[in-house]
Scaffold this active site. Structure first.
Site, PDB file in Angstrom:
ATOM      1  N   LYS A 133     113.756  25.576  12.897  1.00  0.00           N
ATOM      2  CA  LYS A 133     113.904  23.834  13.330  1.00  0.00           C
ATOM      3  C   LYS A 133     113.195  22.708  12.051  1.00  0.00           C
ATOM      4  O   LYS A 133     114.149  21.718  12.763  1.00  0.00           O
ATOM      5  CB  LYS A 133     111.987  24.670  14.009  1.00  0.00           C
ATOM      6  CG  LYS A 133     112.393  25.267  14.893  1.00  0.00           C
ATOM      7  CD  LYS A 133     111.238  25.373  16.434  1.00  0.00           C
ATOM      8  CE  LYS A 133     109.497  25.337  15.678  1.00  0.00           C
ATOM      9  NZ  LYS A 133     109.359  26.600  14.265  1.00  0.00           N
ATOM     10  N   ARG A 137     105.046  23.850  23.566  1.00  0.00           N
ATOM     11  CA  ARG A 137     104.762  25.331  23.261  1.00  0.00           C
ATOM     12  C   ARG A 137     104.261  26.385  24.119  1.00  0.00           C
ATOM     13  O   ARG A 137     104.024  27.269  23.913  1.00  0.00           O
ATOM     14  CB  ARG A 137     104.125  25.473  21.503  1.00  0.00           C
ATOM     15  CG  ARG A 137     104.750  25.277  20.400  1.00  0.00           C
ATOM     16  CD  ARG A 137     103.763  25.188  19.436  1.00  0.00           C
ATOM     17  NE  ARG A 137     104.298  25.787  18.284  1.00  0.00           N
ATOM     18  CZ  ARG A 137     104.877  24.827  16.876  1.00  0.00           C
ATOM     19  NH1 ARG A 137     104.919  24.186  17.457  1.00  0.00           N
ATOM     20  NH2 ARG A 137     104.945  26.486  15.592  1.00  0.00           N
ATOM     21  N   ARG A 182     108.513  29.421   2.335  1.00  0.00           N
ATOM     22  CA  ARG A 182     108.457  27.742   1.925  1.00  0.00           C
ATOM     23  C   ARG A 182     108.554  26.723   1.464  1.00  0.00           C
ATOM     24  O   ARG A 182     106.130  27.054   0.694  1.00  0.00           O
ATOM     25  CB  ARG A 182     108.338  27.474   3.376  1.00  0.00           C
ATOM     26  CG  ARG A 182     108.217  26.103   3.586  1.00  0.00           C
ATOM     27  CD  ARG A 182     108.032  25.644   5.462  1.00  0.00           C
ATOM     28  NE  ARG A 182     106.953  26.622   6.615  1.00  0.00           N
ATOM     29  CZ  ARG A 182     106.734  26.707   7.456  1.00  0.00           C
ATOM     30  NH1 ARG A 182     108.060  25.889   7.878  1.00  0.00           N
ATOM     31  NH2 ARG A 182     106.047  26.585   8.215  1.00  0.00           N
ATOM     32  N   ARG A 208      99.799  33.188  14.372  1.00  0.00           N
ATOM     33  CA  ARG A 208     101.149  32.117  15.197  1.00  0.00           C
ATOM     34  C   ARG A 208     102.029  32.648  15.759  1.00  0.00           C
ATOM     35  O   ARG A 208     102.890  32.020  16.880  1.00  0.00           O
ATOM     36  CB  ARG A 208     101.929  30.971  14.074  1.00  0.00           C
ATOM     37  CG  ARG A 208     100.967  30.251  13.590  1.00  0.00           C
ATOM     38  CD  ARG A 208     100.740  29.578  11.757  1.00  0.00           C
ATOM     39  NE  ARG A 208     101.868  28.679  11.793  1.00  0.00           N
ATOM     40  CZ  ARG A 208     102.111  29.212  10.982  1.00  0.00           C
ATOM     41  NH1 ARG A 208     102.050  29.498   9.427  1.00  0.00           N
ATOM     42  NH2 ARG A 208     103.649  28.655  10.039  1.00  0.00           N
TER      43      ARG A 208
HETATM   44  P1  ADP Z   1     110.370  26.191  11.556  1.00  0.00           P
HETATM   45  O1  ADP Z   1     109.846  24.589  11.532  1.00  0.00           O
HETATM   46  O2  ADP Z   1     110.871  26.831  12.508  1.00  0.00           O
HETATM   47  O3  ADP Z   1     108.432  26.231  10.735  1.00  0.00           O
HETATM   48  P2  ADP Z   1     111.459  26.124   8.229  1.00  0.00           P
HETATM   49  O4  ADP Z   1     112.513  24.801   9.565  1.00  0.00           O
HETATM   50  O5  ADP Z   1     110.233  25.059   7.923  1.00  0.00           O
HETATM   51  O6  ADP Z   1     111.007  26.377   9.997  1.00  0.00           O
HETATM   52  O7  ADP Z   1     111.945  26.947   8.224  1.00  0.00           O
HETATM   53  C1  ADP Z   1     110.894  27.813   7.079  1.00  0.00           C
HETATM   54  C2  ADP Z   1     111.304  28.054   5.845  1.00  0.00           C
HETATM   55  O8  ADP Z   1     112.935  28.546   6.164  1.00  0.00           O
HETATM   56  C3  ADP Z   1     111.418  26.914   4.994  1.00  0.00           C
HETATM   57  O9  ADP Z   1     111.544  27.259   3.642  1.00  0.00           O
HETATM   58  C4  ADP Z   1     113.605  27.059   5.115  1.00  0.00           C
HETATM   59  O10 ADP Z   1     113.766  25.936   3.845  1.00  0.00           O
HETATM   60  C5  ADP Z   1     114.108  27.813   4.979  1.00  0.00           C
HETATM   61  N1  ADP Z   1     115.235  28.255   6.515  1.00  0.00           N
HETATM   62  C6  ADP Z   1     115.498  27.566   7.115  1.00  0.00           C
HETATM   63  N2  ADP Z   1     116.357  27.934   7.923  1.00  0.00           N
HETATM   64  C7  ADP Z   1     117.252  28.681   7.478  1.00  0.00           C
HETATM   65  C8  ADP Z   1     117.863  29.772   7.051  1.00  0.00           C
HETATM   66  N3  ADP Z   1     118.657  29.803   7.774  1.00  0.00           N
HETATM   67  N4  ADP Z   1     118.680  30.604   6.374  1.00  0.00           N
HETATM   68  C9  ADP Z   1     117.217  30.647   5.417  1.00  0.00           C
HETATM   69  N5  ADP Z   1     116.125  30.038   4.727  1.00  0.00           N
HETATM   70  C10 ADP Z   1     116.031  29.438   5.752  1.00  0.00           C
HETATM   71  P1  ADP Z   2     105.783  25.686  12.446  1.00  0.00           P
HETATM   72  O1  ADP Z   2     106.591  25.534  11.042  1.00  0.00           O
HETATM   73  O2  ADP Z   2     104.776  27.514  12.511  1.00  0.00           O
HETATM   74  O3  ADP Z   2     107.052  26.357  13.573  1.00  0.00           O
HETATM   75  P2  ADP Z   2     104.823  23.384  12.874  1.00  0.00           P
HETATM   76  O4  ADP Z   2     105.174  22.642  12.000  1.00  0.00           O
HETATM   77  O5  ADP Z   2     104.968  23.215  14.346  1.00  0.00           O
HETATM   78  O6  ADP Z   2     104.872  24.553  12.752  1.00  0.00           O
HETATM   79  O7  ADP Z   2     103.333  22.987  14.004  1.00  0.00           O
HETATM   80  C1  ADP Z   2     101.587  23.587  12.589  1.00  0.00           C
HETATM   81  C2  ADP Z   2     101.078  24.176  13.768  1.00  0.00           C
HETATM   82  O8  ADP Z   2     100.831  23.115  14.129  1.00  0.00           O
HETATM   83  C3  ADP Z   2     100.982  25.114  14.695  1.00  0.00           C
HETATM   84  O9  ADP Z   2     100.630  26.266  14.049  1.00  0.00           O
HETATM   85  C4  ADP Z   2      99.760  24.868  15.758  1.00  0.00           C
HETATM   86  O10 ADP Z   2      98.290  24.916  16.121  1.00  0.00           O
HETATM   87  C5  ADP Z   2     100.140  23.291  15.592  1.00  0.00           C
HETATM   88  N1  ADP Z   2     101.533  22.412  17.325  1.00  0.00           N
HETATM   89  C6  ADP Z   2     102.147  21.968  16.247  1.00  0.00           C
HETATM   90  N2  ADP Z   2     103.169  22.038  17.356  1.00  0.00           N
HETATM   91  C7  ADP Z   2     102.159  22.516  19.208  1.00  0.00           C
HETATM   92  C8  ADP Z   2     102.468  21.703  20.393  1.00  0.00           C
HETATM   93  N3  ADP Z   2     103.232  21.757  20.288  1.00  0.00           N
HETATM   94  N4  ADP Z   2     101.328  22.800  20.856  1.00  0.00           N
HETATM   95  C9  ADP Z   2      99.687  23.055  20.277  1.00  0.00           C
HETATM   96  N5  ADP Z   2      99.665  23.180  18.852  1.00  0.00           N
HETATM   97  C10 ADP Z   2     100.732  23.275  18.309  1.00  0.00           C
END
Ligand code: ADP
Ligand code: ADP
Ligand code: ZN
Length: 216
Positions: A13, A88, A127, A171
């Protein structure tokens, strides 16, 4: 455009948000980023959210909804928004229905990025993030130009405190039990589009562009 990006932790995301922002000029609202900023600044909100986040639990709905309500009422959101990581839970989605009506910006599209657990574990463990500007990297798939240094601002990269296997398991459970029901919630409204998050970063973005270009 009024967009929601949904998907389990590590689906991509944040990565796709960066690319969407570079192409479409809309405010990016990441509740995770907002909580991390509040923790860094040791605000009341940050102190409240910290223990939930570090253990992988969702921050309580009333806290999270209050935060988004304030952000969506800022003038820039009158032109649209990209919600990343919100809603969420069903109560959050219901609150968003109301908030988005208040600003006359109903949700137009929900992009749901999918991936399986093995891939999520691998992505989360590799990451690295910039503590200063929030950019995220991957040790194999999205390396910074200089090892361990943010391309954007030069700060040293860190691993998020909640990117441990223990916290990730919590999570993933929260995702299964509380967030996944939103796929049905938005599918019933005809708003949900699925994107295969196992593809390369660029291919995922191509799919998302096709979806967004249809909305515009
Ligand atoms: P989210 O916000 O959904 O938690 P991130 O965008 O931070 O996820 O991505 C999680 C990890 O995976 C990061 O280290 C990112 O660079 C990597 N990543 C994201 N999309 C891809 C993909 N399509 N293929 C490989 N690695 C990815
Ligand atoms: P991820 O990369 O795991 O998708 P985020 O950076 O979006 O994580 O969120 C990190 C943490 O912040 C979540 O694990 C949760 O504890 C909190 N958080 C983020 N967004 C929300 C939400 N919409 N509702 C409740 N908690 C949230
Ligand atoms: Zn940076």
């Amino acid at each position: 455009m009024n967009i929601i990006l949904m998907g389990p932790p590590g689906a991509g995301k944040g990565t796709q948000s960066e690319k969407i922002l570079a192409k479409y000029n809309i405010p990016h609202i990441s509740t995770g980023d907002m909580f991390r900023e509040a923790i860094k600044n040791q605000t009341k909100l940050g102190m409240e959210a910290q223990s939930y986040i570090n253990s992988g639990k969702l921050v309580p709905d009333e806290v999270t909804i209050g935060l988004v309500k304030e952000r969506l009422s800022q003038p820039d959101c009158a032109n649209g928004y990209l919600l990343d990581g919100f809603p969420r839970t069903i109560p959050q989605a219901e609150a968003l229905e109301k908030l988005s009506q208040e600003i006359a910006r109903p949700v137009e599209i929900v992009v749901n990025i999918t991936a399986n657990k093995d891939v999520l574990v691998e992505r989360i463990s590799q990451r690295r993030v910039c503590p200063s500007c929030g950019n995220s990297y991957h040790l194999t798939f999205k390396k910074p130009q200089v090892e361990n240094v943010c391309d954007g601002c030069g700060a040293s990269l860190i691993q998020r405190k909640d990117d441990t296997i223990e916290s990730l398991n919590v999570r993933l459970d929260a995702y299964e039990n509380q967030t996944k029901p939103l796929v049905d919630f938005y599918s019933e409204k005809g708003l949900c589009k699925e994107v295969d998050g196992l593809q390369s970063i660029d291919d995922v973005f191509k799919n998302i562009q096709d979806i967004l270009d249809e909305v515009k």
